[in-house]
Motif scaffolding. Structure first.
Motif, PDB file in Angstrom:
ATOM      1  N   LEU A 208       0.817  -1.212   0.000  1.00  0.00           N
ATOM      2  CA  LEU A 208       0.000   0.000   0.000  1.00  0.00           C
ATOM      3  C   LEU A 208       0.853   1.264   0.000  1.00  0.00           C
ATOM      4  O   LEU A 208       0.346   2.351  -0.271  1.00  0.00           O
ATOM      5  N   GLY A 209       2.130   1.119   0.330  1.00  0.00           N
ATOM      6  CA  GLY A 209       3.033   2.268   0.360  1.00  0.00           C
ATOM      7  C   GLY A 209       2.973   3.058   1.649  1.00  0.00           C
ATOM      8  O   GLY A 209       3.306   4.246   1.665  1.00  0.00           O
ATOM      9  N   PHE A 210       2.607   2.389   2.770  1.00  0.00           N
ATOM     10  CA  PHE A 210       2.457   3.075   4.042  1.00  0.00           C
ATOM     11  C   PHE A 210       3.388   2.486   5.095  1.00  0.00           C
ATOM     12  O   PHE A 210       3.749   1.306   5.051  1.00  0.00           O
ATOM     13  N   ASP A 211       3.735   3.321   6.070  1.00  0.00           N
ATOM     14  CA  ASP A 211       4.430   2.865   7.263  1.00  0.00           C
ATOM     15  C   ASP A 211       3.441   2.043   8.090  1.00  0.00           C
ATOM     16  O   ASP A 211       2.318   2.493   8.332  1.00  0.00           O
ATOM     17  N   PRO A 212       3.821   0.833   8.538  1.00  0.00           N
ATOM     18  CA  PRO A 212       2.894   0.053   9.372  1.00  0.00           C
ATOM     19  C   PRO A 212       2.399   0.809  10.603  1.00  0.00           C
ATOM     20  O   PRO A 212       1.271   0.593  11.054  1.00  0.00           O
ATOM     21  N   ALA A 213       3.221   1.715  11.125  1.00  0.00           N
ATOM     22  CA  ALA A 213       2.818   2.479  12.306  1.00  0.00           C
ATOM     23  C   ALA A 213       1.671   3.438  12.009  1.00  0.00           C
ATOM     24  O   ALA A 213       1.013   3.922  12.934  1.00  0.00           O
ATOM     25  N   ALA A 214       1.415   3.703  10.734  1.00  0.00           N
ATOM     26  CA  ALA A 214       0.290   4.566  10.344  1.00  0.00           C
ATOM     27  C   ALA A 214      -0.966   3.754  10.063  1.00  0.00           C
ATOM     28  O   ALA A 214      -1.987   4.316   9.678  1.00  0.00           O
ATOM     29  N   CYS A 215      -0.880   2.446  10.251  1.00  0.00           N
ATOM     30  CA  CYS A 215      -2.006   1.547   9.959  1.00  0.00           C
ATOM     31  C   CYS A 215      -2.583   0.959  11.244  1.00  0.00           C
ATOM     32  O   CYS A 215      -1.880   0.799  12.236  1.00  0.00           O
ATOM     33  N   VAL A 216      -3.866   0.633  11.189  1.00  0.00           N
ATOM     34  CA  VAL A 216      -4.522  -0.064  12.289  1.00  0.00           C
ATOM     35  C   VAL A 216      -4.887  -1.462  11.802  1.00  0.00           C
ATOM     36  O   VAL A 216      -5.471  -1.622  10.729  1.00  0.00           O
ATOM     37  N   ALA A 217      -4.543  -2.469  12.595  1.00  0.00           N
ATOM     38  CA  ALA A 217      -4.920  -3.849  12.303  1.00  0.00           C
ATOM     39  C   ALA A 217      -6.098  -4.239  13.188  1.00  0.00           C
ATOM     40  O   ALA A 217      -6.155  -3.858  14.356  1.00  0.00           O
ATOM     41  N   VAL A 218      -7.020  -4.996  12.613  1.00  0.00           N
ATOM     42  CA  VAL A 218      -8.184  -5.488  13.357  1.00  0.00           C
ATOM     43  C   VAL A 218      -8.095  -6.999  13.399  1.00  0.00           C
ATOM     44  O   VAL A 218      -8.124  -7.655  12.356  1.00  0.00           O
ATOM     45  N   GLU A 219      -7.998  -7.558  14.606  1.00  0.00           N
ATOM     46  CA  GLU A 219      -7.723  -8.979  14.795  1.00  0.00           C
ATOM     47  C   GLU A 219      -8.649  -9.583  15.844  1.00  0.00           C
ATOM     48  O   GLU A 219      -9.389  -8.865  16.511  1.00  0.00           O
ATOM     49  N   ASP A 220      -8.568 -10.917  15.995  1.00  0.00           N
ATOM     50  CA  ASP A 220      -9.390 -11.575  17.011  1.00  0.00           C
ATOM     51  C   ASP A 220      -8.666 -12.694  17.736  1.00  0.00           C
ATOM     52  O   ASP A 220      -9.260 -13.347  18.590  1.00  0.00           O
ATOM     53  N   SER A 221      -7.396 -12.951  17.425  1.00  0.00           N
ATOM     54  CA  SER A 221      -6.701 -14.088  18.020  1.00  0.00           C
ATOM     55  C   SER A 221      -5.320 -13.679  18.508  1.00  0.00           C
ATOM     56  O   SER A 221      -4.738 -12.707  18.021  1.00  0.00           O
ATOM     57  N   PRO A 222      -4.753 -14.421  19.467  1.00  0.00           N
ATOM     58  CA  PRO A 222      -3.392 -14.130  19.921  1.00  0.00           C
ATOM     59  C   PRO A 222      -2.369 -14.170  18.794  1.00  0.00           C
ATOM     60  O   PRO A 222      -1.452 -13.353  18.746  1.00  0.00           O
ATOM     61  N   THR A 223      -2.534 -15.125  17.886  1.00  0.00           N
ATOM     62  CA  THR A 223      -1.604 -15.247  16.763  1.00  0.00           C
ATOM     63  C   THR A 223      -1.630 -14.001  15.895  1.00  0.00           C
ATOM     64  O   THR A 223      -0.578 -13.462  15.512  1.00  0.00           O
ATOM     65  N   GLY A 224      -2.825 -13.531  15.586  1.00  0.00           N
ATOM     66  CA  GLY A 224      -2.959 -12.349  14.744  1.00  0.00           C
ATOM     67  C   GLY A 224      -2.489 -11.086  15.426  1.00  0.00           C
ATOM     68  O   GLY A 224      -1.839 -10.234  14.806  1.00  0.00           O
ATOM     69  N   VAL A 225      -2.815 -10.943  16.704  1.00  0.00           N
ATOM     70  CA  VAL A 225      -2.375  -9.767  17.458  1.00  0.00           C
ATOM     71  C   VAL A 225      -0.856  -9.711  17.498  1.00  0.00           C
ATOM     72  O   VAL A 225      -0.248  -8.646  17.296  1.00  0.00           O
TER      73      VAL A 225
ATOM     74  N   SER B  87       1.242 -10.925  15.347  1.00  0.00           N
ATOM     75  CA  SER B  87       1.727 -10.582  14.011  1.00  0.00           C
ATOM     76  C   SER B  87       1.628  -9.091  13.746  1.00  0.00           C
ATOM     77  O   SER B  87       2.591  -8.444  13.332  1.00  0.00           O
ATOM     78  N   ALA B  88       0.451  -8.537  13.999  1.00  0.00           N
ATOM     79  CA  ALA B  88       0.221  -7.122  13.704  1.00  0.00           C
ATOM     80  C   ALA B  88       1.051  -6.217  14.590  1.00  0.00           C
ATOM     81  O   ALA B  88       1.615  -5.210  14.135  1.00  0.00           O
ATOM     82  N   ARG B  89       1.139  -6.582  15.865  1.00  0.00           N
ATOM     83  CA  ARG B  89       1.874  -5.717  16.788  1.00  0.00           C
ATOM     84  C   ARG B  89       3.365  -5.750  16.485  1.00  0.00           C
ATOM     85  O   ARG B  89       4.043  -4.727  16.541  1.00  0.00           O
ATOM     86  N   SER B  90       3.900  -6.924  16.160  1.00  0.00           N
ATOM     87  CA  SER B  90       5.329  -7.005  15.857  1.00  0.00           C
ATOM     88  C   SER B  90       5.666  -6.301  14.547  1.00  0.00           C
ATOM     89  O   SER B  90       6.814  -5.906  14.329  1.00  0.00           O
ATOM     90  N   ALA B  91       4.666  -6.117  13.682  1.00  0.00           N
ATOM     91  CA  ALA B  91       4.878  -5.344  12.456  1.00  0.00           C
ATOM     92  C   ALA B  91       4.878  -3.843  12.722  1.00  0.00           C
ATOM     93  O   ALA B  91       5.305  -3.069  11.863  1.00  0.00           O
ATOM     94  N   GLY B  92       4.371  -3.444  13.895  1.00  0.00           N
ATOM     95  CA  GLY B  92       4.357  -2.030  14.247  1.00  0.00           C
ATOM     96  C   GLY B  92       3.012  -1.357  14.124  1.00  0.00           C
ATOM     97  O   GLY B  92       2.909  -0.141  14.311  1.00  0.00           O
ATOM     98  N   CYS B  93       1.965  -2.124  13.801  1.00  0.00           N
ATOM     99  CA  CYS B  93       0.629  -1.554  13.668  1.00  0.00           C
ATOM    100  C   CYS B  93      -0.005  -1.329  15.037  1.00  0.00           C
ATOM    101  O   CYS B  93       0.259  -2.071  15.986  1.00  0.00           O
ATOM    102  N   ALA B  94      -0.872  -0.325  15.127  1.00  0.00           N
ATOM    103  CA  ALA B  94      -1.810  -0.270  16.241  1.00  0.00           C
ATOM    104  C   ALA B  94      -2.811  -1.396  16.014  1.00  0.00           C
ATOM    105  O   ALA B  94      -3.124  -1.730  14.870  1.00  0.00           O
ATOM    106  N   VAL B  95      -3.321  -1.984  17.092  1.00  0.00           N
ATOM    107  CA  VAL B  95      -4.164  -3.169  16.951  1.00  0.00           C
ATOM    108  C   VAL B  95      -5.460  -3.002  17.727  1.00  0.00           C
ATOM    109  O   VAL B  95      -5.459  -2.565  18.884  1.00  0.00           O
TER     110      VAL B  95
END
Length: 220
Positions: free
Chosen positions: A154-171, A173-181
Motif C-alpha cells: 500500500l506504500g504506508f508505514d505500518p505504524a500509520a495503519c490499524v490492524a483489526v484482529e481476534d486471536s493471539p496469533t494475529g495480534v 503478528s500485527a503488533r510485531s509489524a508495528g501496527c496499532a491493533v
C-alpha cells in the motif's frame, strides 16, 4: 497526512474477525483429524484458534505428514465455505465507512488463497485495496511478515495503519509489524490480549469508528 486520511489504512484479519467461520474451521479440523485416527478434544479447539493451515496440520499430526494434511484441511474448509459464510455484525458498515472516508482497507489472512478468494466473494472484494493470504509473504502469522507485506504494497508505514484482529496469533503478528491493533471479541475473551502496548479491545466491529481509529494511530 490529513486528519481525514488518518489512519493511512485499516488491515483486517478475516476468519473470526470479518466472517463467522470459526465453527466451520473447527469442523474441518475434526473431520481431518478423525480421518487420521487422531481425534481432537476441547483443548485442541482453543489451540487451533487463529492458527494457519500449516500450523494446524502440525498440531494435528505432531509433524510427520503435515504437508499432506495441509491440503486435506484446505479442502475440508473450502468445501464448507462454498455453502456460504456469514459476515459478522458491523463488518460491511465499517468497510463502507472507510471507503467513504478515503481510507483503504486491506485483508490480511493466515488462510490459503483459495479460502480467502471464496470469502471475498461473500464480503465483496471491492471493499479491499489488497488481500494477503498464506504464501504471499515469507512467513505466516504470528510473524510480522503478512502485515509488513500489506503495508509495503500500500506504500504506508505500518505504524500509520490499524490492524483489526481476534486471536493471539494475529495480534502478535500485527503488533510485531508495528501496527496499532484492535482486538475484537466478547468481554472476557480478549482480556489477555488488550493489556499489551498498542492493543485496544472492543466487543464487536460495531464499536469501531473513525475517531477511535484516529486516536489509535496518533498514539503510535
Amino acid at each position: 497526512m490529513s486528519s481525514r486520511a488518518c489512519p493511512a489504512a485499516v488491515l483486517f484479519d478475516m476468519d473470526g474477525t470479518l466472517v463467522d467461520t470459526e465453527d466451520l474451521w473447527w469442523d474441518a479440523c475434526v473431520e481431518v483429524a478423525d480421518g487420521l485416527d487422531s481425534p481432537l478434544g476441547e483443548a485442541d479447539r482453543e489451540a487451533l484458534f487463529g492458527l494457519s493451515v500449516e500450523d494446524a496440520a502440525v498440531h494435528i499430526t505432531g509433524g510427520p505428514g503435515a504437508a499432506a494434511v495441509e491440503t486435506m484441511l484446505t479442502d475440508a474448509f473450502t468445501g464448507r465455505l462454498k455453502n456460504g459464510v456469514t459476515t459478522l455484525p458491523g463488518a460491511v458498515a465499517l468497510l463502507e465507512t472507510l471507503r467513504a472516508a478515503g481510507i483503504p482497507a486491506g485483508l490480511v489472512s493466515a488462510s490459503p488463497r483459495p479460502v480467502v478468494d471464496l470469502v471475498l466473494e461473500t464480503v465483496g472484494g471491492h471493499h479491499f485495496r489488497l488481500s494477503v493470504a498464506a504464501g504471499d509473504s515469507p512467513r505466516n502469522k504470528p510473524a510480522p511478515d503478512p502485515y509488513l507485506a500489506a503495508a509495503a504494497r500500500l506504500g504506508f508505514d505500518p505504524a500509520a495503519c490499524v490492524a483489526v484482529e481476534d486471536s493471539p496469533t494475529g495480534v502478535a503478528s500485527a503488533r510485531s509489524a508495528g501496527c496499532a491493533v484492535i482486538v475484537v471479541g466478547p468481554p472476557g475473551t480478549t482480556s489477555g490480549l488488550s493489556g499489551a502496548d498498542g492493543v485496544t479491545a472492543v466487543p464487536t466491529l460495531e464499536s469501531i469508528d473513525l475517531p477511535l481509529l484516529r486516536r489509535l494511530v496518533s498514539r503510535q
